[in-house]
Scaffold this motif. Structure first.
Motif, PDB file in Angstrom:
ATOM      1  N   TYR A  22       2.944  -0.009 -20.687  1.00  0.00           N
ATOM      2  CA  TYR A  22       3.539   0.660 -19.522  1.00  0.00           C
ATOM      3  C   TYR A  22       2.461   1.196 -18.590  1.00  0.00           C
ATOM      4  O   TYR A  22       2.546   1.062 -17.366  1.00  0.00           O
ATOM      5  CB  TYR A  22       4.459   1.788 -19.990  1.00  0.00           C
ATOM      6  CG  TYR A  22       5.288   2.390 -18.878  1.00  0.00           C
ATOM      7  CD1 TYR A  22       6.347   1.673 -18.331  1.00  0.00           C
ATOM      8  CD2 TYR A  22       5.017   3.658 -18.385  1.00  0.00           C
ATOM      9  CE1 TYR A  22       7.123   2.212 -17.311  1.00  0.00           C
ATOM     10  CE2 TYR A  22       5.777   4.201 -17.356  1.00  0.00           C
ATOM     11  CZ  TYR A  22       6.825   3.473 -16.830  1.00  0.00           C
ATOM     12  OH  TYR A  22       7.581   3.994 -15.805  1.00  0.00           O
ATOM     13  N   MET A  23       1.406   1.785 -19.159  1.00  0.00           N
ATOM     14  CA  MET A  23       0.318   2.317 -18.339  1.00  0.00           C
ATOM     15  C   MET A  23      -0.386   1.206 -17.567  1.00  0.00           C
ATOM     16  O   MET A  23      -0.909   1.434 -16.467  1.00  0.00           O
ATOM     17  CB  MET A  23      -0.676   3.080 -19.220  1.00  0.00           C
ATOM     18  CG  MET A  23      -0.107   4.352 -19.817  1.00  0.00           C
ATOM     19  SD  MET A  23      -1.219   5.153 -21.010  1.00  0.00           S
ATOM     20  CE  MET A  23      -2.498   5.778 -19.909  1.00  0.00           C
ATOM     21  N   SER A  24      -0.404   0.009 -18.119  1.00  0.00           N
ATOM     22  CA  SER A  24      -1.075  -1.108 -17.454  1.00  0.00           C
ATOM     23  C   SER A  24      -0.349  -1.550 -16.187  1.00  0.00           C
ATOM     24  O   SER A  24      -0.901  -2.301 -15.384  1.00  0.00           O
ATOM     25  CB  SER A  24      -1.205  -2.300 -18.414  1.00  0.00           C
ATOM     26  OG  SER A  24       0.058  -2.895 -18.656  1.00  0.00           O
ATOM     27  N   THR A  25       0.879  -1.072 -15.986  1.00  0.00           N
ATOM     28  CA  THR A  25       1.652  -1.441 -14.793  1.00  0.00           C
ATOM     29  C   THR A  25       1.608  -0.365 -13.721  1.00  0.00           C
ATOM     30  O   THR A  25       2.398  -0.406 -12.771  1.00  0.00           O
ATOM     31  CB  THR A  25       3.126  -1.696 -15.173  1.00  0.00           C
ATOM     32  OG1 THR A  25       3.742  -0.460 -15.593  1.00  0.00           O
ATOM     33  CG2 THR A  25       3.241  -2.720 -16.288  1.00  0.00           C
ATOM     34  N   ARG A  26       0.697   0.591 -13.849  1.00  0.00           N
ATOM     35  CA  ARG A  26       0.681   1.749 -12.944  1.00  0.00           C
ATOM     36  C   ARG A  26       0.508   1.319 -11.482  1.00  0.00           C
ATOM     37  O   ARG A  26       1.080   1.947 -10.575  1.00  0.00           O
ATOM     38  CB  ARG A  26      -0.421   2.726 -13.359  1.00  0.00           C
ATOM     39  CG  ARG A  26      -1.822   2.154 -13.268  1.00  0.00           C
ATOM     40  CD  ARG A  26      -2.818   3.007 -14.053  1.00  0.00           C
ATOM     41  NE  ARG A  26      -4.169   2.433 -13.966  1.00  0.00           N
ATOM     42  CZ  ARG A  26      -4.575   1.387 -14.659  1.00  0.00           C
ATOM     43  NH1 ARG A  26      -3.733   0.799 -15.497  1.00  0.00           N
ATOM     44  NH2 ARG A  26      -5.804   0.928 -14.524  1.00  0.00           N
ATOM     45  N   HIS A  27      -0.274   0.263 -11.226  1.00  0.00           N
ATOM     46  CA  HIS A  27      -0.483  -0.180  -9.841  1.00  0.00           C
ATOM     47  C   HIS A  27       0.793  -0.778  -9.262  1.00  0.00           C
ATOM     48  O   HIS A  27       1.094  -0.570  -8.081  1.00  0.00           O
ATOM     49  CB  HIS A  27      -1.620  -1.204  -9.780  1.00  0.00           C
ATOM     50  CG  HIS A  27      -2.936  -0.662 -10.251  1.00  0.00           C
ATOM     51  ND1 HIS A  27      -3.512   0.468  -9.692  1.00  0.00           N
ATOM     52  CD2 HIS A  27      -3.789  -1.066 -11.222  1.00  0.00           C
ATOM     53  CE1 HIS A  27      -4.666   0.719 -10.295  1.00  0.00           C
ATOM     54  NE2 HIS A  27      -4.852  -0.200 -11.230  1.00  0.00           N
ATOM     55  N   LEU A  28       1.536  -1.494 -10.085  1.00  0.00           N
ATOM     56  CA  LEU A  28       2.798  -2.063  -9.616  1.00  0.00           C
ATOM     57  C   LEU A  28       3.812  -0.962  -9.328  1.00  0.00           C
ATOM     58  O   LEU A  28       4.625  -1.089  -8.411  1.00  0.00           O
ATOM     59  CB  LEU A  28       3.362  -3.035 -10.656  1.00  0.00           C
ATOM     60  CG  LEU A  28       2.508  -4.270 -10.972  1.00  0.00           C
ATOM     61  CD1 LEU A  28       3.129  -5.055 -12.119  1.00  0.00           C
ATOM     62  CD2 LEU A  28       2.374  -5.143  -9.727  1.00  0.00           C
ATOM     63  N   ARG A  29       3.752   0.097 -10.105  1.00  0.00           N
ATOM     64  CA  ARG A  29       4.677   1.218  -9.917  1.00  0.00           C
ATOM     65  C   ARG A  29       4.172   2.219  -8.885  1.00  0.00           C
ATOM     66  O   ARG A  29       4.840   3.181  -8.563  1.00  0.00           O
ATOM     67  CB  ARG A  29       4.928   1.905 -11.263  1.00  0.00           C
ATOM     68  CG  ARG A  29       5.656   1.027 -12.256  1.00  0.00           C
ATOM     69  CD  ARG A  29       5.912   1.715 -13.583  1.00  0.00           C
ATOM     70  NE  ARG A  29       4.690   1.882 -14.383  1.00  0.00           N
ATOM     71  CZ  ARG A  29       4.084   3.033 -14.611  1.00  0.00           C
ATOM     72  NH1 ARG A  29       4.575   4.151 -14.097  1.00  0.00           N
ATOM     73  NH2 ARG A  29       2.979   3.080 -15.339  1.00  0.00           N
ATOM     74  N   LYS A  30       2.939   2.010  -8.384  1.00  0.00           N
ATOM     75  CA  LYS A  30       2.354   2.829  -7.320  1.00  0.00           C
ATOM     76  C   LYS A  30       2.310   4.308  -7.678  1.00  0.00           C
ATOM     77  O   LYS A  30       2.757   5.168  -6.921  1.00  0.00           O
ATOM     78  CB  LYS A  30       3.114   2.610  -6.009  1.00  0.00           C
ATOM     79  CG  LYS A  30       3.079   1.167  -5.520  1.00  0.00           C
ATOM     80  CD  LYS A  30       3.831   0.981  -4.216  1.00  0.00           C
ATOM     81  CE  LYS A  30       3.768  -0.477  -3.761  1.00  0.00           C
ATOM     82  NZ  LYS A  30       4.502  -0.691  -2.490  1.00  0.00           N
ATOM     83  N   VAL A  31       1.761   4.597  -8.857  1.00  0.00           N
ATOM     84  CA  VAL A  31       1.578   5.985  -9.294  1.00  0.00           C
ATOM     85  C   VAL A  31       0.102   6.219  -9.564  1.00  0.00           C
ATOM     86  O   VAL A  31      -0.639   5.298  -9.925  1.00  0.00           O
ATOM     87  CB  VAL A  31       2.403   6.298 -10.561  1.00  0.00           C
ATOM     88  CG1 VAL A  31       3.892   6.200 -10.277  1.00  0.00           C
ATOM     89  CG2 VAL A  31       2.032   5.349 -11.702  1.00  0.00           C
ATOM     90  N   ASP A  32      -0.341   7.447  -9.342  1.00  0.00           N
ATOM     91  CA  ASP A  32      -1.741   7.764  -9.615  1.00  0.00           C
ATOM     92  C   ASP A  32      -1.906   8.843 -10.677  1.00  0.00           C
ATOM     93  O   ASP A  32      -3.019   9.197 -11.053  1.00  0.00           O
ATOM     94  CB  ASP A  32      -2.474   8.188  -8.341  1.00  0.00           C
ATOM     95  CG  ASP A  32      -1.867   9.425  -7.698  1.00  0.00           C
ATOM     96  OD1 ASP A  32      -0.896   9.987  -8.251  1.00  0.00           O
ATOM     97  OD2 ASP A  32      -2.370   9.830  -6.634  1.00  0.00           O
ATOM     98  N   ARG A  33      -0.796   9.398 -11.173  1.00  0.00           N
ATOM     99  CA  ARG A  33      -0.860  10.337 -12.290  1.00  0.00           C
ATOM    100  C   ARG A  33       0.496  10.382 -12.981  1.00  0.00           C
ATOM    101  O   ARG A  33       1.540  10.312 -12.336  1.00  0.00           O
ATOM    102  CB  ARG A  33      -1.283  11.730 -11.828  1.00  0.00           C
ATOM    103  CG  ARG A  33      -0.302  12.461 -10.956  1.00  0.00           C
ATOM    104  CD  ARG A  33      -0.966  13.574 -10.175  1.00  0.00           C
ATOM    105  NE  ARG A  33      -1.799  13.020  -9.114  1.00  0.00           N
ATOM    106  CZ  ARG A  33      -2.560  13.747  -8.307  1.00  0.00           C
ATOM    107  NH1 ARG A  33      -2.616  15.053  -8.443  1.00  0.00           N
ATOM    108  NH2 ARG A  33      -3.270  13.180  -7.349  1.00  0.00           N
ATOM    109  N   GLU A  34       0.457  10.472 -14.306  1.00  0.00           N
ATOM    110  CA  GLU A  34       1.687  10.449 -15.096  1.00  0.00           C
ATOM    111  C   GLU A  34       1.499  11.316 -16.339  1.00  0.00           C
ATOM    112  O   GLU A  34       0.371  11.578 -16.772  1.00  0.00           O
ATOM    113  CB  GLU A  34       2.027   9.025 -15.536  1.00  0.00           C
ATOM    114  CG  GLU A  34       2.291   8.055 -14.406  1.00  0.00           C
ATOM    115  CD  GLU A  34       2.573   6.656 -14.911  1.00  0.00           C
ATOM    116  OE1 GLU A  34       3.742   6.246 -14.901  1.00  0.00           O
ATOM    117  OE2 GLU A  34       1.609   5.976 -15.317  1.00  0.00           O
ATOM    118  N   VAL A  35       2.615  11.729 -16.919  1.00  0.00           N
ATOM    119  CA  VAL A  35       2.610  12.463 -18.183  1.00  0.00           C
ATOM    120  C   VAL A  35       3.564  11.763 -19.136  1.00  0.00           C
ATOM    121  O   VAL A  35       4.703  11.455 -18.773  1.00  0.00           O
ATOM    122  CB  VAL A  35       3.047  13.929 -17.998  1.00  0.00           C
ATOM    123  CG1 VAL A  35       3.111  14.641 -19.347  1.00  0.00           C
ATOM    124  CG2 VAL A  35       2.094  14.667 -17.051  1.00  0.00           C
TER     125      VAL A  35
END
Length: 204
Positions: A22-35
Motif C-alpha cells: 500500500y505504501m508503494s502506491t503513495r504517488h498514485l494516491r498523491k499523499v505525502d504523509r500517512e499514519v
C-alpha cells in the motif's frame, strides 16, 4: 516488492507485506504523509511469559519490512512506534505471567530517528518504596504517551499549540516542557526543546 516472499507464512509477515504494498502506491494516491496502525496479538501474558518469543517474531518481520522501505527509498521518511494499549506489571503473577498495569516501554524506530538512547524518567525503585508504585507490580507512568506523539507530530509538520492540541486532545493536560520535541527524537528535527517556553498558538 523484493524483501518479502510471494506468500508470507506468518500473519504478521502478511500484514507488513500488505502495508508495504500500500505504501508503494503513495504517488498514485498523491499523499505525502500517512499514519498506519498494525496489530500484533498475543502479548496478554497472564499465564506465562513468552515475551522473548513474541519479540523474535516481531524482529524477523520488522527486518523484512525495513529492508523493503529502504529499497523503496522511504526509510529515512518513516517512523515506527511500537506500543501497547496498556502496560504490564513489573512483577510476575502466580502463573509466572504478568497482569494489566499502567506504565510501559515504547520503541521508536526509523531512518531519521536519533536512536541509541532512553528518554523519560526511570523510577528509582520498582517496589513499594517508589511514589509511583500502586501495588501488585503496577507503576504510574512518569512520561505521558502524548510526549512521544508531540515530537512525531512536529516531525510530520504539525506546528503550533493549537494544531498540536487538536491532534493530541490530552496534550494540554501536561507541562509542555515535559513533552518531547522533534529535535529530541529525530536527527532532522526542527523544533528545539526550548520552544516549550513560548506560548505559540499558530506555530509562528
Amino acid at each position: 516488492l523484493t524483501s518479502f516472499p510471494e506468500s508470507p507464512e506468518g500473519t504478521l509477515d502478511q500484514r507488513f507485506k500488505s502495508l508495504a504494498e500500500y505504501m508503494s502506491t503513495r504517488h498514485l494516491r498523491k499523499v505525502d504523509r500517512e499514519v498506519f496502525v498494525l496489530s500484533h496479538e498475543g502479548y496478554d501474558m497472564h499465564r506465562e511469559n513468552t515475551l522473548g518469543k513474541k519479540f523474535s517474531e516481531l524482529n524477523a518481520s520488522l527486518q523484512q519490512f525495513i529492508e523493503e522501505l529502504k529499497a523503496m527509498g522511504i526509510w529515512e521518511d518513516t517512523a515506527l512506534v511500537m506500543g501497547s494499549d496498556f502496560g504490564r506489571s513489573v512483577t510476575a503473577n502466580s502463573n509466572g505471567g504478568t497482569d494489566h498495569a499502567w506504565g510501559g516501554n515504547y520503541f521508536l524506530l526509523g531512518g531519521s530517528v536519533d536512536g541509541g538512547k532512553i528518554l523519560g524518567t526511570y523510577p528509582e525503585f520498582l517496589d513499594e518504596r517508589s511514589d509511583y508504585w500502586t501495588g501488585r507490580g503496577r507503576m504510574i507512568p512518569t512520561t505521558p504517551w502524548e510526549s512521544v506523539w508531540n515530537g512525531i507530530g512536529q516531525w510530520m509538520g504539525v506546528r503550533g499549540d493549537n494544531d498540536l492540541g487538536w491532534v493530541l486532545p490530552n496534550r494540554n493536560n501536561f507541562d509542555k516542557c515535559a513533552l518531547f520535541s522533534d529535535q529530541d527524537l529525530f536527527l532532522n528535527g526542527e523544533i528545539p526543546q526550548t520552544a516549550c517556553l513560548i506560548n505559540d498558538g499558530d506555530g509562528d
